[in-house]
Design an enzyme around this catalytic site. Structure first.
Site, PDB file in Angstrom:
ATOM      1  N   SER A 175      -0.120 -12.864 -14.651  1.00  0.00           N
ATOM      2  CA  SER A 175       0.987 -12.354 -15.463  1.00  0.00           C
ATOM      3  C   SER A 175       1.090 -10.830 -15.426  1.00  0.00           C
ATOM      4  O   SER A 175       2.086 -10.273 -15.840  1.00  0.00           O
ATOM      5  CB  SER A 175       0.839 -12.820 -16.905  1.00  0.00           C
ATOM      6  OG  SER A 175      -0.261 -12.202 -17.511  1.00  0.00           O
ATOM      7  N   LYS A 228      -1.560  -7.703 -21.788  1.00  0.00           N
ATOM      8  CA  LYS A 228      -0.123  -7.461 -21.631  1.00  0.00           C
ATOM      9  C   LYS A 228       0.226  -6.026 -21.998  1.00  0.00           C
ATOM     10  O   LYS A 228      -0.557  -5.333 -22.637  1.00  0.00           O
ATOM     11  CB  LYS A 228       0.676  -8.398 -22.568  1.00  0.00           C
ATOM     12  CG  LYS A 228       0.570  -9.898 -22.269  1.00  0.00           C
ATOM     13  CD  LYS A 228       1.359 -10.287 -21.045  1.00  0.00           C
ATOM     14  CE  LYS A 228       1.238 -11.797 -20.789  1.00  0.00           C
ATOM     15  NZ  LYS A 228      -0.160 -12.231 -20.583  1.00  0.00           N
TER      16      LYS A 228
END
Lengths: 198, 198
Positions: B120, B157
């Site tokens: 990701s 993230k």
DNA sequence: TAAGCTACCGAACGATCGTTCTGGTGTCAA
DNA sequence: TTGACACCAGAACGATCGTTCGGTAGCTTA
């Protein structure tokens, strides 16, 4: 006869010492350790040191000076699942211990670091400014990421083969494939990568 | 009045001390230094130390213990162009580091490692299986790469803000933005990355 | 050729080091 | 109630620490 199980020491002691070492690059004397740990008896400091030594966190030079032991630079490796309420990361469970150097370096005498210049390997996740851990060896396999010497400069590329011989392929379409004129001089093979982002 | 120019010290002294430090991770006492340098008078060792200190190679802790100075880890020839013959692959920084650990870790007690799962963050050069160096802290700034705890799992993230509050943005268009229902629990901020490729 | 550096040695000294030993307190199991 | 044990304080002590000071040998400079 079974050895007596030693009571584990307060991990905060080790942390404080590690922080001190990170700042000063030196292990302090017993009296300074006493202050650091909030202990007022050198004798108890000596006992704590003895246990850290037994556990491999501290060691002695040949001249009987205190120095960091083999496990002194271990880091917590957090598991990827988190326990229920775990606000305090001091809990020993859920952590493995790893030293970054041991993780990356297998043969210290043949391992060195090269700083990456440019974005030619960006699709391999290698950015400008990263440090490449290189295991020095004169040859490599097709598909390896190698550090080669081209025009008296280090360059990091994929090693590939064409009918003409070995070539160096970047991981970035904006950069050209390098086809060395003479013999391709390989410095070593990439074994790891280190990046500091702060 | 012009300062008197100090005679340069024997560079071999510094090298021997650096080698000793590389082995033991500690600065020895004056008497050991005397042996190391082949000097038989502690008074002269003290003088040499004074000059190294003046030149920035040595320093003192607040407790008056000798420690490495700012320039102690400097490299002599630090450039990334290669000399004839096999080069010493130095860091282009002008500074060398003792260990990789030292390069990445500033506060050992607040630093741990988290293994990355998934792709990701691939556009930020963070791959599956990489180790993230995390400085643990409960809050961060927008734009930081953070390690957050979502559904009892660590996730790496970008931290961003929408009108609804903080959100976690991946660096990969194939992955969705995470909008936590309740409070966003931040484990720490990314300070570095370690990857083993062999 | 005397004076003035620099590089080093060596002894002496008080301060600090780490060790050792004695003793106190809190806790827990028998 | 009594040990047993872990944790800690404190004093005492010889070893080692870093500093100070005086001295020597060799080289410059004037």
């Amino acid at each position: 006869m079974a050895l007596k199980q030693q009571q584990p020491l307060d991990p905060a002691y080790l942390e404080k010492l590690q922080d001190y070492y990170a700042e000063h690059k030196v292990i302090p004397s017993y009296s300074v350790l006493a202050t650091l740990w909030g202990i007022s008896a050198k004798s108890w400091v000596a006992e704590c040191v003895r246990r850290f030594e037994e556990a491999g966190y501290l060691d002695w030079t040949p001249d009987r000076q205190l120095k960091p032991g083999a496990r002194f630079f271990e880091r917590r490796l957090a598991h990827d699942t988190v326990q229920a309420g775990l606000p305090n990361p001091a809990l020993a469970d859920g952590y493995d211990m790893v030293t970054i150097d041991d993780y990356l370096i297998r043969v210290p005498s043949k391992t060195s670091l090269v700083r990456v210049k440019g974005e030619s390997m960006i699709d391999a996740g290698i950015h400008d400014g990263d440090l490449i851990v290189v295991e020095q060896q004169p040859n490599a396999n097709v598909g390896d990421i190698v550090v080669a010497i081209v025009d008296n400069e280090f360059t990091v590329k994929y090693l590939d083969r064409e009918k003409g011989g070995f070539v160096l392929k970047p991981a970035n379409k904006a950069f050209p494939v390098i086809r060395p004129k003479g013999r391709l001089e390989i410095f070593g093979v990439m074994a790891g990568l280190v990046r500091r982002t702060r």
